[in-house]
Design a protein around this motif. Structure first.
Motif, PDB file in Angstrom:
ATOM      1  N   GLN A  68       5.626  -2.696 -11.121  1.00 21.33           N
ATOM      2  CA  GLN A  68       4.251  -2.696 -11.654  1.00 21.33           C
ATOM      3  C   GLN A  68       3.646  -1.294 -11.617  1.00 21.33           C
ATOM      4  N   TYR A  69       3.913  -0.566 -10.529  1.00 19.62           N
ATOM      5  CA  TYR A  69       3.361   0.796 -10.427  1.00 19.62           C
ATOM      6  C   TYR A  69       4.162   1.797 -11.268  1.00 19.62           C
ATOM      7  N   PHE A  75       6.841  -5.154  -7.218  1.00 15.59           N
ATOM      8  CA  PHE A  75       5.574  -4.421  -7.207  1.00 15.59           C
ATOM      9  C   PHE A  75       5.787  -2.934  -7.487  1.00 15.59           C
ATOM     10  N   GLY A  76       6.964  -2.423  -7.110  1.00 13.06           N
ATOM     11  CA  GLY A  76       7.310  -1.063  -7.516  1.00 13.06           C
ATOM     12  C   GLY A  76       7.339  -0.966  -9.036  1.00 13.06           C
ATOM     13  N   LYS A 100       2.317   1.749  -3.383  1.00 15.04           N
ATOM     14  CA  LYS A 100       1.267   2.265  -4.278  1.00 15.04           C
ATOM     15  C   LYS A 100       1.076   3.768  -4.069  1.00 15.04           C
ATOM     16  N   SER A 101       0.978   4.197  -2.801  1.00 19.45           N
ATOM     17  CA  SER A 101       0.747   5.640  -2.601  1.00 19.45           C
ATOM     18  C   SER A 101       1.963   6.466  -2.969  1.00 19.45           C
ATOM     19  N   ASP A 111       0.820  -1.217   0.000  1.00 16.25           N
ATOM     20  CA  ASP A 111       0.000   0.000   0.000  1.00 16.25           C
ATOM     21  C   ASP A 111       0.850   1.262   0.000  1.00 16.25           C
ATOM     22  N   PHE A 158       3.951   5.920  -5.568  1.00 18.15           N
ATOM     23  CA  PHE A 158       3.883   6.135  -7.019  1.00 18.15           C
ATOM     24  C   PHE A 158       2.714   7.055  -7.389  1.00 18.15           C
ATOM     25  N   HIS A 159       1.641   6.974  -6.617  1.00 17.81           N
ATOM     26  CA  HIS A 159       0.513   7.881  -6.852  1.00 17.81           C
ATOM     27  C   HIS A 159       0.953   9.337  -6.628  1.00 17.81           C
ATOM     28  N   TYR A 170      13.533   4.390 -12.181  1.00 18.17           N
ATOM     29  CA  TYR A 170      13.155   3.805 -10.892  1.00 18.17           C
ATOM     30  C   TYR A 170      14.345   3.014 -10.385  1.00 18.17           C
ATOM     31  N   THR A 191       5.566   1.185 -14.200  1.00 23.02           N
ATOM     32  CA  THR A 191       5.382   0.990 -15.640  1.00 23.02           C
ATOM     33  C   THR A 191       4.414   1.994 -16.283  1.00 23.02           C
ATOM     34  N   ASP A 236       3.072  10.520  -9.456  1.00 27.39           N
ATOM     35  CA  ASP A 236       2.227  10.830 -10.621  1.00 27.39           C
ATOM     36  C   ASP A 236       1.562  12.198 -10.446  1.00 27.39           C
TER      37      ASP A 236
END
Ligand SMILES: NC(=O)c1ccc[n+]([C@@H]2O[C@H](COP(=O)([O-])OP(=O)(O)OC[C@H]3O[C@@H](n4cnc5c(N)ncnc54)[C@H](OP(=O)(O)O)[C@@H]3O)[C@@H](O)[C@H]2O)c1
Length: 148
Positions: A127-128, A124-125, A75-76, A72, A78-79, A91, A130, A82
Protein backbone atom coordinates in the motif's frame (compact mmCIF):
# COMPACT_ATOMS: atom_id res chain seq x y z
CA UNK A 1 30.19 -3.51 -14.32
CA UNK A 2 27.23 -5.40 -15.82
CA UNK A 3 24.32 -3.16 -16.67
CA UNK A 4 20.78 -4.11 -17.55
CA UNK A 5 18.31 -1.73 -19.14
CA UNK A 6 15.48 -2.81 -16.83
CA UNK A 7 17.46 -2.25 -13.66
CA UNK A 8 19.88 0.53 -14.47
CA UNK A 9 19.16 3.71 -12.47
CA UNK A 10 16.19 2.09 -10.77
CA UNK A 11 15.52 2.09 -7.04
CA UNK A 12 14.99 -1.18 -5.19
CA UNK A 13 13.90 -1.85 -1.62
CA UNK A 14 14.84 -5.27 -0.26
CA UNK A 15 13.52 -5.87 3.25
CA UNK A 16 15.77 -7.90 5.54
CA UNK A 17 18.78 -7.44 3.28
CA UNK A 18 21.62 -7.28 5.80
CA UNK A 19 22.16 -11.01 5.50
CA UNK A 20 20.97 -14.22 3.87
CA UNK A 21 18.94 -14.26 0.69
CA UNK A 22 18.00 -10.57 1.01
CA UNK A 23 21.67 -9.59 1.01
CA UNK A 24 22.25 -11.57 -2.20
CA UNK A 25 19.23 -9.94 -3.86
CA UNK A 26 20.36 -6.45 -2.79
CA UNK A 27 23.87 -6.95 -4.16
CA UNK A 28 22.48 -8.41 -7.38
CA UNK A 29 20.24 -5.37 -7.92
CA UNK A 30 23.27 -3.12 -7.41
CA UNK A 31 25.37 -5.18 -9.83
CA UNK A 32 22.64 -4.62 -12.45
CA UNK A 33 22.83 -0.86 -11.92
CA UNK A 34 20.10 -0.15 -9.35
CA UNK A 35 20.26 1.93 -6.18
CA UNK A 36 19.24 -0.13 -3.17
CA UNK A 37 17.47 0.44 0.13
CA UNK A 38 18.87 -2.02 2.66
CA UNK A 39 16.41 -2.70 5.48
CA UNK A 40 17.32 -4.44 8.72
CA UNK A 41 15.74 -4.90 12.12
CA UNK A 42 18.25 -6.15 14.71
CA UNK A 43 21.63 -6.31 13.02
CA UNK A 44 22.85 -2.92 11.81
CA UNK A 45 26.47 -3.88 11.18
CA UNK A 46 25.92 -6.43 8.40
CA UNK A 47 23.38 -4.07 6.79
CA UNK A 48 25.96 -1.27 6.76
CA UNK A 49 28.46 -3.70 5.22
CA UNK A 50 26.01 -4.54 2.42
CA UNK A 51 25.51 -0.82 1.82
CA UNK A 52 29.29 -0.33 1.64
CA UNK A 53 29.55 -3.09 -0.97
CA UNK A 54 26.77 -1.47 -3.00
CA UNK A 55 28.64 1.85 -2.93
CA UNK A 56 31.84 0.09 -4.01
CA UNK A 57 29.88 -1.15 -7.05
CA UNK A 58 29.10 2.50 -7.75
CA UNK A 59 25.44 2.65 -6.71
CA UNK A 60 23.66 4.54 -3.94
CA UNK A 61 22.63 2.68 -0.81
CA UNK A 62 20.33 3.77 2.00
CA UNK A 63 20.19 1.76 5.21
CA UNK A 64 16.88 1.84 7.10
CA UNK A 65 16.13 0.20 10.42
CA UNK A 66 12.50 -0.89 10.54
CA UNK A 67 10.60 -3.77 12.08
CA UNK A 68 8.29 -4.70 9.21
CA UNK A 69 5.98 -6.33 11.73
CA UNK A 70 4.95 -2.83 12.84
CA UNK A 71 2.76 -0.79 10.46
CA UNK A 72 4.14 2.54 11.73
CA UNK A 73 7.68 1.42 11.01
CA UNK A 74 6.72 0.25 7.51
CA UNK A 75 5.12 3.66 6.95
CA UNK A 76 8.19 5.61 8.07
CA UNK A 77 10.48 3.39 5.99
CA UNK A 78 8.57 4.26 2.82
CA UNK A 79 8.45 7.91 3.86
CA UNK A 80 12.25 7.92 4.20
CA UNK A 81 12.60 6.26 0.79
CA UNK A 82 10.37 8.95 -0.73
CA UNK A 83 12.41 11.71 0.95
CA UNK A 84 15.69 10.27 -0.32
CA UNK A 85 14.80 8.97 -3.77
CA UNK A 86 11.44 10.54 -4.61
CA UNK A 87 10.02 7.17 -5.69
CA UNK A 88 10.56 3.43 -5.89
CA UNK A 89 10.73 0.88 -8.71
CA UNK A 90 11.08 -2.49 -6.95
CA UNK A 91 9.76 -3.71 -3.62
CA UNK A 92 11.12 -7.08 -2.56
CA UNK A 93 9.50 -8.36 0.61
CA UNK A 94 12.08 -10.74 2.00
CA UNK A 95 12.32 -10.15 5.76
CA UNK A 96 11.26 -13.13 7.82
CA UNK A 97 11.12 -14.16 11.42
CA UNK A 98 9.01 -16.48 13.50
CA UNK A 99 8.30 -18.99 16.14
CA UNK A 100 8.43 -22.40 14.55
CA UNK A 101 6.43 -24.53 16.95
CA UNK A 102 4.24 -27.60 16.51
CA UNK A 103 0.60 -26.52 16.09
CA UNK A 104 -0.40 -27.61 19.59
CA UNK A 105 2.36 -25.48 21.12
CA UNK A 106 1.64 -22.25 19.24
CA UNK A 107 0.61 -19.22 21.28
CA UNK A 108 -1.30 -16.20 19.96
CA UNK A 109 1.61 -13.81 20.57
CA UNK A 110 4.13 -15.93 18.67
CA UNK A 111 1.62 -16.54 15.87
CA UNK A 112 0.87 -12.83 15.52
CA UNK A 113 4.58 -11.94 15.55
CA UNK A 114 5.25 -14.47 12.79
CA UNK A 115 2.30 -13.54 10.60
CA UNK A 116 2.80 -9.80 10.99
CA UNK A 117 6.39 -9.99 9.76
CA UNK A 118 6.07 -12.75 7.19
CA UNK A 119 2.66 -12.09 5.66
CA UNK A 120 1.03 -8.81 6.77
CA UNK A 121 4.14 -6.75 6.02
CA UNK A 122 3.86 -7.41 2.29
CA UNK A 123 0.25 -6.19 2.05
CA UNK A 124 0.74 -2.93 3.92
CA UNK A 125 4.19 -2.40 2.42
CA UNK A 126 2.51 -2.70 -0.99
CA UNK A 127 0.00 0.00 0.00
CA UNK A 128 2.83 2.41 0.82
CA UNK A 129 4.94 1.33 -2.17
CA UNK A 130 2.17 1.95 -4.71
CA UNK A 131 2.19 5.79 -4.71
CA UNK A 132 6.00 5.80 -4.84
CA UNK A 133 5.92 3.50 -7.86
CA UNK A 134 3.20 5.57 -9.52
CA UNK A 135 5.57 8.54 -9.38
CA UNK A 136 8.03 6.50 -11.44
CA UNK A 137 5.43 5.30 -13.96
CA UNK A 138 5.04 1.82 -12.48
CA UNK A 139 7.06 -0.81 -10.70
CA UNK A 140 7.16 -4.38 -9.46
CA UNK A 141 6.57 -6.06 -6.11
CA UNK A 142 7.69 -9.51 -5.12
CA UNK A 143 7.27 -11.44 -1.90
CA UNK A 144 9.74 -14.25 -1.59
CA UNK A 145 8.45 -15.25 1.80
CA UNK A 146 7.52 -18.91 2.02
CA UNK A 147 4.64 -18.16 4.41
CA UNK A 148 2.54 -16.19 1.93
N1 LIG B 1 16.42 -20.08 3.50
C1 LIG B 1 15.55 -20.84 2.82
O1 LIG B 1 15.75 -22.04 2.58
C2 LIG B 1 14.27 -20.25 2.30
C3 LIG B 1 13.41 -21.04 1.55
C4 LIG B 1 12.23 -20.48 1.05
C5 LIG B 1 11.92 -19.16 1.33
N2 LIG B 1 12.77 -18.42 2.07
C6 LIG B 1 12.41 -17.06 2.33
O2 LIG B 1 13.47 -16.21 1.94
C7 LIG B 1 13.51 -15.08 2.82
C8 LIG B 1 14.90 -14.90 3.39
O3 LIG B 1 15.30 -16.08 4.04
P1 LIG B 1 16.74 -16.19 4.72
O4 LIG B 1 17.00 -17.64 4.94
O5 LIG B 1 17.73 -15.37 3.95
O6 LIG B 1 16.44 -15.51 6.17
P2 LIG B 1 17.47 -15.13 7.34
O7 LIG B 1 18.86 -15.53 6.99
O8 LIG B 1 16.85 -15.66 8.59
O9 LIG B 1 17.41 -13.53 7.34
C9 LIG B 1 16.25 -12.90 7.74
C10 LIG B 1 16.37 -11.45 7.39
O10 LIG B 1 15.14 -10.83 7.75
C11 LIG B 1 15.42 -9.73 8.58
N3 LIG B 1 14.35 -9.54 9.55
C12 LIG B 1 13.91 -10.41 10.51
N4 LIG B 1 12.88 -9.88 11.17
C13 LIG B 1 12.68 -8.65 10.65
C14 LIG B 1 11.75 -7.62 10.93
N5 LIG B 1 10.82 -7.77 11.88
N6 LIG B 1 11.82 -6.48 10.20
C15 LIG B 1 12.76 -6.33 9.22
N7 LIG B 1 13.67 -7.27 8.92
C16 LIG B 1 13.62 -8.43 9.63
C17 LIG B 1 16.73 -10.03 9.26
O11 LIG B 1 17.30 -8.79 9.66
P3 LIG B 1 18.22 -8.65 10.99
O12 LIG B 1 19.51 -9.32 10.65
O13 LIG B 1 18.37 -7.20 11.22
O14 LIG B 1 17.47 -9.37 12.09
C18 LIG B 1 17.48 -10.73 8.13
O15 LIG B 1 18.09 -9.81 7.26
C19 LIG B 1 12.44 -15.32 3.88
O16 LIG B 1 11.29 -14.58 3.53
C20 LIG B 1 12.18 -16.81 3.81
O17 LIG B 1 10.87 -17.12 4.21
C21 LIG B 1 13.93 -18.92 2.55
Amino acid sequence: MPNHKHFSDRIALVTGSGRGIGRAIALHFASLGADVVVNFFRNRKPAEEVAEKIREIGRNALVIKANVGEIDEIKSMFHEIDENFGGLDFYISNAASGYNRPAMQQKPRGWDWTMNINARAFLFGAQYATPLMEKRGGGAMVSINGHQ
